[in-house]
Design a protein around this motif. Structure first.
Motif, mmCIF file in Angstrom:
data_model
loop_
_atom_site.group_PDB
_atom_site.id
_atom_site.type_symbol
_atom_site.label_atom_id
_atom_site.label_comp_id
_atom_site.label_asym_id
_atom_site.label_seq_id
_atom_site.Cartn_x
_atom_site.Cartn_y
_atom_site.Cartn_z
ATOM 1 N N LEU A 94 21.936 5.644 34.946
ATOM 2 C CA LEU A 94 21.361 6.481 33.890
ATOM 3 C C LEU A 94 20.320 7.436 34.467
ATOM 4 O O LEU A 94 20.339 8.647 34.167
ATOM 5 N N ALA A 95 19.417 6.922 35.277
ATOM 6 C CA ALA A 95 18.379 7.771 35.857
ATOM 7 C C ALA A 95 18.976 8.849 36.750
ATOM 8 O O ALA A 95 18.559 10.015 36.716
ATOM 9 N N HIS A 96 19.974 8.481 37.551
ATOM 10 C CA HIS A 96 20.602 9.459 38.443
ATOM 11 C C HIS A 96 21.292 10.563 37.643
ATOM 12 O O HIS A 96 21.144 11.762 37.945
ATOM 13 N N ASP A 97 22.050 10.186 36.632
ATOM 14 C CA ASP A 97 22.794 11.184 35.856
ATOM 15 C C ASP A 97 21.869 12.065 35.024
ATOM 16 O O ASP A 97 22.145 13.267 34.846
ATOM 17 N N LEU A 98 20.765 11.511 34.513
ATOM 18 C CA LEU A 98 19.819 12.339 33.768
ATOM 19 C C LEU A 98 19.162 13.379 34.678
ATOM 20 O O LEU A 98 18.951 14.526 34.277
ATOM 21 N N THR A 128 12.911 10.645 29.415
ATOM 22 C CA THR A 128 13.426 9.849 30.528
ATOM 23 C C THR A 128 13.840 10.736 31.693
ATOM 24 O O THR A 128 13.651 10.380 32.867
ATOM 25 N N ALA A 129 14.390 11.916 31.412
ATOM 26 C CA ALA A 129 14.793 12.831 32.481
ATOM 27 C C ALA A 129 13.589 13.325 33.270
ATOM 28 O O ALA A 129 13.666 13.492 34.501
ATOM 29 N N ARG A 130 12.481 13.575 32.586
ATOM 30 C CA ARG A 130 11.271 14.002 33.310
ATOM 31 C C ARG A 130 10.796 12.913 34.260
ATOM 32 O O ARG A 130 10.386 13.197 35.389
ATOM 33 N N ARG A 133 13.103 12.723 37.354
ATOM 34 C CA ARG A 133 12.911 13.786 38.334
ATOM 35 C C ARG A 133 11.624 13.600 39.139
ATOM 36 O O ARG A 133 11.537 14.050 40.282
ATOM 37 N N SER A 134 10.625 12.950 38.551
ATOM 38 C CA SER A 134 9.319 12.876 39.212
ATOM 39 C C SER A 134 9.051 11.544 39.900
ATOM 40 O O SER A 134 8.140 11.458 40.720
ATOM 41 N N GLN A 135 9.803 10.493 39.596
ATOM 42 C CA GLN A 135 9.533 9.164 40.143
ATOM 43 C C GLN A 135 10.799 8.575 40.758
ATOM 44 O O GLN A 135 11.906 8.925 40.379
ATOM 45 N N THR A 136 10.567 7.643 41.700
ATOM 46 C CA THR A 136 11.672 6.875 42.293
ATOM 47 C C THR A 136 11.222 5.426 42.429
ATOM 48 O O THR A 136 10.930 4.935 43.536
ATOM 49 N N PRO A 137 11.145 4.694 41.336
ATOM 50 C CA PRO A 137 10.683 3.305 41.398
ATOM 51 C C PRO A 137 11.708 2.414 42.097
ATOM 52 O O PRO A 137 12.889 2.756 42.212
ATOM 53 N N ALA A 143 11.088 -0.064 34.807
ATOM 54 C CA ALA A 143 10.350 1.190 34.670
ATOM 55 C C ALA A 143 10.743 1.920 33.377
ATOM 56 O O ALA A 143 9.878 2.428 32.647
ATOM 57 N N LEU A 144 12.029 1.975 33.084
ATOM 58 C CA LEU A 144 12.467 2.669 31.873
ATOM 59 C C LEU A 144 12.125 1.880 30.612
ATOM 60 O O LEU A 144 11.829 2.474 29.567
ATOM 61 N N ILE A 145 12.149 0.561 30.705
ATOM 62 C CA ILE A 145 11.763 -0.244 29.536
ATOM 63 C C ILE A 145 10.277 -0.076 29.241
ATOM 64 O O ILE A 145 9.861 0.012 28.077
ATOM 65 N N ASP A 146 9.456 0.011 30.299
ATOM 66 C CA ASP A 146 8.029 0.282 30.094
ATOM 67 C C ASP A 146 7.793 1.684 29.535
ATOM 68 O O ASP A 146 6.864 1.911 28.757
ATOM 69 N N LEU A 147 8.664 2.626 29.926
ATOM 70 C CA LEU A 147 8.540 4.000 29.432
ATOM 71 C C LEU A 147 8.814 4.084 27.938
ATOM 72 O O LEU A 147 8.079 4.747 27.195
#
Length: 418
Positions: A94-98, A128-130, A133-137, A143-147
């Protein structure tokens, strides 16, 4: 001495068989020549009429935005069993495709498609896309659940999986105010969100009312045209044909001027003392019915008139000579012979009314929105071509159903104009 008759074995086929074969060959040649002459018209209709309609109807089951814009996520969700929340690999996809969709300017299309399921998906995707692009946890799942806590809800991922499948029945279900529930069953949307079934009922009701009004006004006019001497009939027929020379928009705008509170009709009624305050004739159902009946009335008149001209007057004279009252003869002898024209006129007016857009948009109010207006809104404003295609599919289906009904009732496929 008897002379033996010559044998015909060596002379080939009989003359009758040869003539029959020559006739068939001539017919095939004439049919091929006619096909070649009509071929440019067939190609033109295929390119400008059939292909665009087929493309729009095909969009009702197409679902390519998420599938094409987020390929890794679509592949990962295809193996997810739908229970709970997916694992880390799906979150990473999901993070890669966004991130990729944001760089390729596809994120807007994907977010708009997901808003079809829930309005808040657009903000969730962009937020989530922002982060992508800015983080690589090290771990994308926590990380996304905390977001945003919505990434920890199975319903969010279920909707994502539905959006990544093509073809899909979602547009067709949404067009009748239904959706696929969490358990896979089809459920109706809430009453606050239901729009389209009421719009279909309203469209059919308005179209049927306009058809009845056109029949009531058009049948006497067609009878008058068919029974008058030819010279007088041709003069009056000109008044029926003249509206076809005027733009539909101009005719509708004219009614807009006539029906408004300070328009010609209300001003005349007030000056004559027939009313004490202006009648509400516009921006309501009354204005829609008046405008659509005026525009579609010539179609009804011409369809019925074409059949009435071919009804021999001797039948009515014979019925009267046998003692039938003129009214009884008209009902039992004349009207049955005009039913094919009535059926053709009703079907033509009804089908045209189903797809009307300009007249309801200018003369109608908020409660008179027809399906054609909703289709235009989905294509021009919301850019949801899939839902517009689904609404169009049902409109085509209704047209086919009503054709079958009219055909069974009056046999319009056996109608002969002339």
């Amino acid at each position: 001495m008897n002379t033996p008759l010559p044998s015909t074995a060596g002379f080939g086929r009989s003359p009758r068989s040869a003539d029959r074969d020559a006739f068939r060959a001539a017919r095939r040649k004439a049919a091929a020549r006619a096909l070649l002459l009509a071929l440019p018209l067939l190609v033109f209709l295929l390119v400008t009429f059939v292909a665009p309609i087929a493309s729009l109807l095909g969009r009702s089951v197409q679902n390519h935005e998420v599938r094409a814009g987020m390929p890794q996520l679509s592949a990962a969700l295809a193996t997810w069993n739908g229970a709970g929340v997916p694992d880390e690999a799906v979150f990473a996809a999901l993070a890669h495709d966004l991130k990729e969709a944001g760089e390729n300017s596809q994120l807007g299309n994907i977010a708009r498609r997901m808003n079809f399921y829930q309005p808040e998906f657009r903000s969730l995707f962009f937020k989530t896309a922002r982060v992508a692009r800015s983080q690589t946890p090290a771990q994308w799942k926590p990380a996304l659940i905390d977001l945003d806590a919505r990434w920890n809800e199975s319903e969010t991922w279920r909707l994502l999986k539905r959006a990544s499948v093509s073809p899909t029945p979602d547009y067709l279900l949404n067009a009748v105010d239904a959706r696929v529930g969490p358990d896979g069953s089809v459920v109706a949307v809430s009453a606050d969100s239901a729009v389209y079934r009421a719009a279909f009922q309203r469209t059919v009701l308005i179209s049927a009312t306009v058809t009845v009004l056109c029949l009531l006004f058009g049948y006497p006019v067609a009878y008058l045209l068919a029974t008058l001497p030819e010279r007088q009939s041709n003069r009056l027929l000109l008044f029926v044909i003249v509206p076809f020379w005027t733009s539909l928009l101009v005719r509708t705008t004219a009614w807009y001027v006539l029906l408004q509170p300070s328009g010609v009709i209300n001003s005349a009624l007030l000056s004559l003392g027939l009313i004490t305050h202006p009648l509400p004739l516009i921006f309501n159902r009354t204005g829609v019915l008046i405008g659509m009946t005026h525009v579609l009335l010539p179609y009804m008149i011409l369809a019925i008139y074409s059949v009435m001209k071919n009804v021999p007057p001797v039948y009515m004279r014979a019925a009267k000579s046998l003692g039938a009252h003129p009214a009884v003869a008209f009902v039992r002898v004349y009207i049955p012979q005009t039913l094919p024209g009535v059926g053709a006129g009703c079907f033509l007016v009804f089908v045209l009314a189903l797809g009307y857009y300009i007249t309801p948009a200018l003369l109608g109010g908020a409660g008179d929105e027809m399906i054609s207006q909703l289709i235009a809104s989905q294509t021009n404003e919301r850019l949801n071509w899939g839902l517009a295609g689904a609404l169009s599919c049902y409109l085509v289906l209704f047209t086919a159903i009503f054709y079958f009904i009219f055909n069974r009732l009056v046999g319009i496929d056996r109608l002969r104009f002339g």
